[in-house]
Design a protein around this motif. Structure first.
Motif, PDB file in Angstrom:
ATOM      1  N   SER A 135     -44.238 -27.378 -22.020  1.00 12.37           N
ATOM      2  CA  SER A 135     -43.100 -26.994 -21.172  1.00 12.37           C
ATOM      3  C   SER A 135     -42.046 -26.265 -21.999  1.00 12.37           C
ATOM      4  N   PHE A 136     -41.826 -26.703 -23.234  1.00 15.32           N
ATOM      5  CA  PHE A 136     -40.886 -26.005 -24.118  1.00 15.32           C
ATOM      6  C   PHE A 136     -41.338 -24.562 -24.345  1.00 15.32           C
ATOM      7  N   ASP A 137     -42.614 -24.386 -24.694  1.00 13.18           N
ATOM      8  CA  ASP A 137     -43.133 -23.036 -24.952  1.00 13.18           C
ATOM      9  C   ASP A 137     -43.024 -22.155 -23.715  1.00 13.18           C
ATOM     10  N   GLY A 138     -43.259 -22.757 -22.535  1.00 16.42           N
ATOM     11  CA  GLY A 138     -43.195 -21.975 -21.307  1.00 16.42           C
ATOM     12  C   GLY A 138     -41.786 -21.700 -20.824  1.00 16.42           C
ATOM     13  N   LEU A 139     -40.825 -22.525 -21.245  1.00 16.24           N
ATOM     14  CA  LEU A 139     -39.455 -22.363 -20.760  1.00 16.24           C
ATOM     15  C   LEU A 139     -38.666 -21.324 -21.550  1.00 16.24           C
ATOM     16  N   VAL A 140     -39.042 -21.084 -22.802  1.00 18.32           N
ATOM     17  CA  VAL A 140     -38.264 -20.160 -23.645  1.00 18.32           C
ATOM     18  C   VAL A 140     -38.024 -18.810 -22.983  1.00 18.32           C
ATOM     19  N   PRO A 141     -39.041 -18.139 -22.384  1.00 22.57           N
ATOM     20  CA  PRO A 141     -38.769 -16.839 -21.764  1.00 22.57           C
ATOM     21  C   PRO A 141     -37.806 -16.903 -20.586  1.00 22.57           C
ATOM     22  N   HIS A 142     -37.553 -18.094 -20.032  1.00 22.77           N
ATOM     23  CA  HIS A 142     -36.668 -18.227 -18.880  1.00 22.77           C
ATOM     24  C   HIS A 142     -35.221 -18.526 -19.260  1.00 22.77           C
ATOM     25  N   VAL A 143     -34.960 -18.796 -20.533  1.00 19.21           N
ATOM     26  CA  VAL A 143     -33.586 -19.109 -20.943  1.00 19.21           C
ATOM     27  C   VAL A 143     -32.939 -17.947 -21.680  1.00 19.21           C
ATOM     28  N   VAL A 144     -33.624 -16.812 -21.755  1.00 20.76           N
ATOM     29  CA  VAL A 144     -33.089 -15.652 -22.455  1.00 20.76           C
ATOM     30  C   VAL A 144     -33.609 -14.400 -21.770  1.00 20.76           C
ATOM     31  N   SER A 145     -32.838 -13.338 -21.817  1.00 21.36           N
ATOM     32  CA  SER A 145     -33.285 -12.078 -21.228  1.00 21.36           C
ATOM     33  C   SER A 145     -34.452 -11.507 -22.025  1.00 21.36           C
ATOM     34  N   ALA A 146     -35.334 -10.777 -21.336  1.00 17.75           N
ATOM     35  CA  ALA A 146     -36.578 -10.302 -21.949  1.00 17.75           C
ATOM     36  C   ALA A 146     -36.363  -9.480 -23.223  1.00 17.75           C
ATOM     37  N   PRO A 147     -35.386  -8.541 -23.270  1.00 18.78           N
ATOM     38  CA  PRO A 147     -35.233  -7.762 -24.502  1.00 18.78           C
ATOM     39  C   PRO A 147     -34.854  -8.602 -25.718  1.00 18.78           C
ATOM     40  N   ARG A 148     -34.263  -9.784 -25.471  1.00 19.60           N
ATOM     41  CA  ARG A 148     -33.825 -10.627 -26.583  1.00 19.60           C
ATOM     42  C   ARG A 148     -34.812 -11.736 -26.925  1.00 19.60           C
ATOM     43  N   LEU A 149     -35.985 -11.722 -26.293  1.00 13.11           N
ATOM     44  CA  LEU A 149     -36.957 -12.779 -26.535  1.00 13.11           C
ATOM     45  C   LEU A 149     -37.395 -12.858 -27.996  1.00 13.11           C
ATOM     46  N   PRO A 150     -37.713 -11.749 -28.682  1.00 16.64           N
ATOM     47  CA  PRO A 150     -38.096 -11.880 -30.097  1.00 16.64           C
ATOM     48  C   PRO A 150     -37.022 -12.534 -30.957  1.00 16.64           C
ATOM     49  N   ASP A 151     -35.746 -12.144 -30.743  1.00 17.30           N
ATOM     50  CA  ASP A 151     -34.676 -12.759 -31.523  1.00 17.30           C
ATOM     51  C   ASP A 151     -34.454 -14.210 -31.121  1.00 17.30           C
ATOM     52  N   ALA A 152     -34.724 -14.540 -29.857  1.00 16.12           N
ATOM     53  CA  ALA A 152     -34.614 -15.935 -29.439  1.00 16.12           C
ATOM     54  C   ALA A 152     -35.620 -16.803 -30.192  1.00 16.12           C
ATOM     55  N   ASN A 153     -36.859 -16.317 -30.307  1.00 16.60           N
ATOM     56  CA  ASN A 153     -37.864 -17.069 -31.061  1.00 16.60           C
ATOM     57  C   ASN A 153     -37.476 -17.193 -32.523  1.00 16.60           C
ATOM     58  N   THR A 154     -36.915 -16.113 -33.081  1.00 20.19           N
ATOM     59  CA  THR A 154     -36.492 -16.166 -34.482  1.00 20.19           C
ATOM     60  C   THR A 154     -35.333 -17.143 -34.658  1.00 20.19           C
ATOM     61  N   MET A 155     -34.383 -17.156 -33.724  1.00 21.16           N
ATOM     62  CA  MET A 155     -33.253 -18.077 -33.813  1.00 21.16           C
ATOM     63  C   MET A 155     -33.703 -19.529 -33.675  1.00 21.16           C
ATOM     64  N   LEU A 156     -34.675 -19.788 -32.774  1.00 14.56           N
ATOM     65  CA  LEU A 156     -35.199 -21.147 -32.658  1.00 14.56           C
ATOM     66  C   LEU A 156     -35.879 -21.566 -33.958  1.00 14.56           C
ATOM     67  N   GLY A 157     -36.588 -20.630 -34.576  1.00 13.33           N
ATOM     68  CA  GLY A 157     -37.178 -20.924 -35.874  1.00 13.33           C
ATOM     69  C   GLY A 157     -36.123 -21.155 -36.935  1.00 13.33           C
ATOM     70  N   LEU A 158     -35.029 -20.392 -36.862  1.00 10.96           N
ATOM     71  CA  LEU A 158     -33.936 -20.570 -37.814  1.00 10.96           C
ATOM     72  C   LEU A 158     -33.286 -21.943 -37.655  1.00 10.96           C
ATOM     73  N   GLY A 159     -33.047 -22.345 -36.402  1.00 12.26           N
ATOM     74  CA  GLY A 159     -32.480 -23.669 -36.162  1.00 12.26           C
ATOM     75  C   GLY A 159     -33.390 -24.770 -36.678  1.00 12.26           C
ATOM     76  N   ASN A 160     -34.685 -24.587 -36.446  1.00 14.15           N
ATOM     77  CA  ASN A 160     -35.658 -25.548 -36.958  1.00 14.15           C
ATOM     78  C   ASN A 160     -35.627 -25.594 -38.482  1.00 14.15           C
ATOM     79  N   SER A 161     -35.457 -24.421 -39.097  1.00 19.63           N
ATOM     80  CA  SER A 161     -35.435 -24.352 -40.560  1.00 19.63           C
ATOM     81  C   SER A 161     -34.199 -25.024 -41.137  1.00 19.63           C
ATOM     82  N   VAL A 162     -33.042 -24.794 -40.504  1.00 20.03           N
ATOM     83  CA  VAL A 162     -31.816 -25.450 -40.958  1.00 20.03           C
ATOM     84  C   VAL A 162     -31.973 -26.966 -40.876  1.00 20.03           C
TER      85      VAL A 162
END
Length: 451
Positions: A135-162
């Motif tokens: 559900s998490f993987d499927g919800l990500v595209p719905h919480v951000v606009s499509a052009p910003r999806l790559p940066d959304a994935n990178t930011m989620l990875g950044l938060g995970n890294s921090v």
């Protein structure tokens, strides 16, 4: 007169524009909070079991007990994620994990924890994760606009890294000063806090009116999964990676730190440095769109074997940390590019099911690796088991690099179509013309406007 930011600063600010979207900010805050507690608990649970029983086999069994139910229920979690509101499923999963971690902490604090109780609570936590992840993987595209999806994935990875940096460092300190149980109690609180963030999220809750049978949905998801050669090939690669490389590293890493270095504090340092590498990788990738994402990920994930190689050689701690740093960089690059590639080429109404197949494949024999790592190391050595994983990683990545169906995958401008789109059309869009070495590469998604 105010001075304008320099071009590098302006570029960095544009790459952070994804945080201007309120839904994504809430989602990002909840996820990062949860991951902070999880990264703390990973260190605490290992040393809690070692302190309680002193057995590598028991540690293997407890870690496997969490993964087994996660694998068993992943496909069901994928079906529910495409049938029911994904936010609701994630909420239920968070509350379940908060309850199990809290119960585990209480048992350890009272000194009454028995092995079967540790196994049961670890298994219930795995059930929660099995339903949460698709559900998490499927919800990500719905919480951000499509052009910003790559940066959304990178930011989620950044938060995970921090979280991966702060969590183990804090856990190592708390384990030394207080107890592993305290860390697990904090983890329970982070799951509860994540649930509160999710309750504030505003996403479409409606599901498709037609609800075919479970077997039909599983077959449809399987067709989409196997329709992309690169998808199932890379999933198969990481099935073996989790079995041969990562499972032994998770089990034997703390034991090696305890035997060769200074125990919990050394292991916490290694995991924290790994997280620091993930931060560096995410910052480097933010706003960048490589044309051939899976070629890049295959090249960099060779570095995942670096910390295992250093531990196997009983190298100085600084060398182990250097290996962990490089592996962390590889982790961020892989996760962001891999998730963006899937989200761009898989229909959103089937994303949870397809991701459940990806996760099921990746984790399917991981529990066996966790269960075997301790006993095999006891009959051979920690170094021998880790060295086998290093050799496998080098050989597997070299093989994957030879496959045009992986090397040719490109990021695209368009979002994925409906689940009824023919698989052949999706494959062509994803990989381009594999037989024509002179085929024109598409522009990276989101260029020139930052996503």
């Amino acid at each position: 007169m105010a001075t304008r930011p320099s071009p590098p600063v302006r570029g960095a600010l544009r790459r952070l524009e994804v945080l201007r979207e309120a839904n994504f900010r809430i989602f990002f805050a909840g996820y990062t909070t949860s991951m902070l507690g999880t990264s703390m608990a990973t260190v605490a649970l290992s040393f809690a079991v070692l302190e309680a029983t002193g057995s590598l086999s028991d540690l293997s069994f407890v870690m496997a007990a969490r993964i087994v139910p996660m694998v068993v229920f992943l496909l069901g979690g994928g079906i529910l994620g495409d049938r029911l509101p994904r936010r609701m499923i994630m909420l239920c999963s968070d509350w379940l994990r908060a309850l199990t971690q809290g119960s585990l902490a209480v048992l350890l604090m009272t000194g009454s924890a028995q092995l079967w109780q540790l196994l049961l609570l670890a298994a219930l936590g795995g059930v929660g994760e099995a339903f949460f992840k698709p559900s998490f993987d499927g919800l990500v595209p719905h919480v951000v606009s499509a052009p910003r999806l790559p940066d959304a994935n990178t930011m989620l990875g950044l938060g995970n890294s921090v979280a991966s940096v702060a969590g183990p460092a804090l856990a190592g300190l708390l384990v030394t000063l207080v107890s592993p149980a305290t860390v697990l109690l904090v983890d329970a609180g982070t799951y509860a806090l994540c649930a509160l963030f999710l309750m504030r999220l505003r996403v479409p809750e409606s599901r498709a009116a037609s609800t075919p049978g479970l077997l039909s949905e599983l077959r449809a998801g399987w067709g989409l999964f196997t329709g992309h050669r690169w998808l199932w090939i890379v999933t198969l690669q990481f099935t073996m990676f989790n079995f041969v490389v990562w499972a032994p590293y998770l089990v034997l890493g703390p034991a090696a730190a305890d035997a060769t270095y200074t125990g919990a504090s050394s292991w916490g340092t290694i995991v924290s440095v790994y997280g620091a590498g993930s931060i560096l990788g995410a910052l480097f990738l933010l706003g960048r769109r490589p044309n051939r994402p899976l070629l890049i990920t295959t090249l960099v994930t060779v570095l995942w074997a670096a910390p295992s190689a250093a531990l196997a050689a009983q190298a100085p701690l600084v060398v182990v940390c250097a290996g962990a740093l490089s592996a962390g960089v590889a982790n961020s690059v892989f996760n962001a590019l891999w998730m963006t590639t899937i989200q761009q080429h898989v229909p959103q109404d089937a994303l949870s099911r397809v991701m459940s197949y990806v996760s099921f494949g990746a984790y399917s024999i991981g529990p066996l690796g966790l269960a075997l790592a301790g006993p095999v190391a006891e009959h051979t050595s920690i170094s021998a088991v880790l060295a086998v994983g290093v050799c496998w990683q080098l050989a597997a990545n070299a093989f994957i690099l030879c496959l045009p169906s992986v090397r040719g995958v490109r990021l695209t401008h368009r979002a994925a179509g409906s689940a009824t789109e023919p698989a052949g059309e999706r494959e062509t869009a994803a990989t381009g013309d594999e037989d024509d070495p002179g085929a024109t590469e598409t522009e990276p998604a989101g260029t020139p406007r930052p996503s």
